[in-house]
Design a protein around this motif. Structure first.
Motif, PDB file in Angstrom:
ATOM      1  N   VAL A 169       1.102  -1.250  -0.162  1.00 64.83           N
ATOM      2  CA  VAL A 169      -0.406   0.292  -0.074  1.00 64.83           C
ATOM      3  C   VAL A 169       0.669   1.462  -0.393  1.00 64.83           C
ATOM      4  O   VAL A 169       1.826   1.095   0.859  1.00 64.83           O
ATOM      5  N   VAL A 170       0.744   2.193  -0.590  1.00 68.13           N
ATOM      6  CA  VAL A 170       1.728   3.421  -0.599  1.00 68.13           C
ATOM      7  C   VAL A 170       0.386   4.839  -1.098  1.00 68.13           C
ATOM      8  O   VAL A 170      -0.162   4.711  -1.551  1.00 68.13           O
ATOM      9  N   GLY A 171       0.424   5.446  -0.059  1.00 70.72           N
ATOM     10  CA  GLY A 171       0.171   6.666  -0.162  1.00 70.72           C
ATOM     11  C   GLY A 171       1.226   7.808   0.008  1.00 70.72           C
ATOM     12  O   GLY A 171       1.483   8.062   1.590  1.00 70.72           O
ATOM     13  N   GLY A 172       1.148   9.142  -0.487  1.00 66.69           N
ATOM     14  CA  GLY A 172       2.335  10.176  -0.939  1.00 66.69           C
ATOM     15  C   GLY A 172       1.828  11.033  -0.659  1.00 66.69           C
ATOM     16  O   GLY A 172       0.626  11.307  -0.183  1.00 66.69           O
ATOM     17  N   LEU A 173       2.447  12.312  -0.202  1.00 65.00           N
ATOM     18  CA  LEU A 173       1.890  13.005   1.038  1.00 65.00           C
ATOM     19  C   LEU A 173       1.464  14.628  -0.727  1.00 65.00           C
ATOM     20  O   LEU A 173       0.388  15.077  -0.079  1.00 65.00           O
ATOM     21  N   ALA A 176      -5.470   6.913  -1.057  1.00 66.45           N
ATOM     22  CA  ALA A 176      -5.923   8.388  -1.394  1.00 66.45           C
ATOM     23  C   ALA A 176      -4.876   9.265  -1.249  1.00 66.45           C
ATOM     24  O   ALA A 176      -4.712  10.575  -1.714  1.00 66.45           O
ATOM     25  N   GLY A 177      -4.108   8.537   0.299  1.00 65.41           N
ATOM     26  CA  GLY A 177      -2.807   9.740   0.880  1.00 65.41           C
ATOM     27  C   GLY A 177      -2.552   9.047   2.112  1.00 65.41           C
ATOM     28  O   GLY A 177      -2.641   7.596   1.674  1.00 65.41           O
ATOM     29  N   THR A 178      -1.867  10.092   2.756  1.00 65.14           N
ATOM     30  CA  THR A 178      -0.880   9.025   3.704  1.00 65.14           C
ATOM     31  C   THR A 178      -1.946   8.323   5.048  1.00 65.14           C
ATOM     32  O   THR A 178      -1.609   7.412   5.564  1.00 65.14           O
ATOM     33  N   ARG A 179      -2.602   9.025   5.037  1.00 65.42           N
ATOM     34  CA  ARG A 179      -3.534   8.878   6.262  1.00 65.42           C
ATOM     35  C   ARG A 179      -4.173   7.392   6.101  1.00 65.42           C
ATOM     36  O   ARG A 179      -4.237   6.720   7.204  1.00 65.42           O
ATOM     37  N   GLU A 180      -4.660   7.433   4.832  1.00 64.56           N
ATOM     38  CA  GLU A 180      -5.823   6.367   4.669  1.00 64.56           C
ATOM     39  C   GLU A 180      -4.118   4.841   4.887  1.00 64.56           C
ATOM     40  O   GLU A 180      -4.473   3.881   5.001  1.00 64.56           O
TER      41      GLU A 180
END
Length: 421
Positions: free
Chosen positions: A176-180, A203-207
């Motif tokens: 799983v990858v979520g970026g700033l 969807a993002g880092t928090r997810e």
């Protein structure tokens, strides 16, 4: 695989079971690797060819350490960071049970002072939702003097290493990858794909951070439920394992869990409390996690009580011989971190029983600075199965009675006796 040194350098911070797996995968994919750890003892062990984990073979480790392009160091000034840095540092709990992100802070400060424009920094350490955006990225920005997301890229990609699992490995388990930012996500996804890893974009880092806590809290809650379920079955003289077998035939809506001696390891007993920490901050209830924690904590005590009841009714107190079979936290590994066997030893000692242990993976077992004696042969009064290792002696050959809270013999059984009164 050929080592194409036209590819960029990867720096891996933290060389435990996660970081070492990342370093080996990066090396196998052709990257030059800087392997960084603050613990000189870890570096010395790795240089001797001892990976210390079952997911990396000695041959893979030697290939990494003997490559001239590899730098093994406890000083980041001894090697350029390169185009990518992956942070795989531990995130335990404090003695008071709060999240301890001090290693993340240290890594961010160390890297921030050394990264260059365009560097991709990914965090793999399990942590509370918001850590990447609120703590990690700002520290990198502060130390580097660049803006996160534009001057350098930041992403969160939770580790999914399962020690001892040779089917679902680092390169076969989706990341799983979520970026700033969208660009951060794109770069991080491209990096992990270059290692041959399937990628799931969050969807993002928090997810991405929350997904890891969901995975392990799911296990935490279900482990507690199945242990409580098994205790109910015991009280009703029902075969819990057969009920689970039958329920598992349903092809939808059911995932089987099996009874155990409790939760253990580096993740399951810890990660739910990174979730409750953040939930408390925003005023969200986590009553199910609290209830599961109470059940999980009660299991070692319940095991000790079962053993003591048997010994007392059989007239074997004082001086009973109790043998613990398998003391690591999961089958076929040597890892003792937060193993439920610790709680069982404490509970037995509190009741005046000093157990011995047998475990083909664990040569020494110390609880509260007091060694547990290794089994010296002969026959024990009760063998307690805490972990089933492949090839380990059957407990029935080692003791007059067997108690198996992992499922096969939940009530203590002796020849000709179904259940101890």
């Amino acid at each position: 695989m050929s080592q194409d040194r036209t590819l960029p350098r990867v720096t891996v911070c933290g060389l435990g079971y996660v970081g070492l797996s990342v370093a080996v995968a990066a090396h196998d994919a052709g990257y030059a690797v800087t392997a960084y750890d603050v613990d000189e003892g870890v570096l010395a062990r790795l240089k001797r060819g001892n990976p210390g984990i079952s997911n990396v073979s000695p041959e893979q480790l030697v290939a990494l350490t003997e490559d001239p392009a590899t730098v093994m160091t406890n000083d980041l000034d001894q090697s350029p960071i390169g185009d990518v840095a992956v942070v795989c540092v531990p995130t335990p709990l404090t003695p008071g049970g709060a999240p301890d992100t001090s290693a993340i802070v240290d890594a961010a400060r160390a890297l921030g002072a050394r990264i260059g424009p365009g560097t991709l920094v990914t965090l793999e350490s399990t942590t509370w939702p918001g850590t990447t955006e609120e703590l990690f990225a700002p520290l990198l920005a502060q130390s580097s003097g660049m803006d996160a997301g534009t001057g350098f890229n930041v992403a969160f990609s939770p580790e999914r290493i399962d020690p001892g699992n040779h089917t679902h490995t680092f390169t076969t388990t989706p990341k799983v990858v979520g970026g700033l930012t969208a660009r951060c996500t794109e770069r991080a996804a491209a990096f992990y794909r270059s290692l041959g890893v399937p990628v799931v974009v969050a969807a993002g880092t928090r997810e991405a951070e929350m997904s890891k806590l969901l995975e392990n809290t799911y296990r935490f809650v279900n482990i507690s439920f199945v242990n409580e379920f098994a205790a109910v079955c015991d009280a009703m003289d029902i075969d819990a394992m057969d009920a689970i077998r039958c329920a598992s035939s349903k092809p939808f809506g059911f995932t089987p869990f099996t009874p155990s001696a409790g939760v253990g390891g580096h993740c399951i007993p810890v990660d739910p409390f990174y979730l409750t920490h953040k939930a408390d901050e925003v005023g969200a209830a986590t009553s199910m996690i609290a209830a599961a924690d109470a059940v999980n904590r009660s299991v070692p005590e319940a095991i000790a009580e079962q053993v003591l009841d048997h010994l007392r009714s059989a007239g074997l107190l004082p001086g009973a011989k109790v043998l613990l079979c398998g003391v690591s936290y999961k089958p076929d590994v040597a890892d003792l971190r937060m193993t439920p066997a610790i709680g069982v030893v404490r509970a037995l000692r509190a009741r005046g029983v000093e157990p011995s242990f047998i475990d083909p993976f664990v040569p020494e077992f110390v609880v509260d600075d007091v060694p547990v004696a290794p089994w010296s042969g002969g026959t024990a009064d009760v063998a307690v199965v805490l972990q089933k290792h492949e090839g380990a002696p059957p407990p029935a050959e080692l003791a007059h009675a067997v108690y198996d809270p992992t499922g096969a013999r939940r009530p203590i059984r002796t020849p000709g006796l179904r259940r101890v009164p």
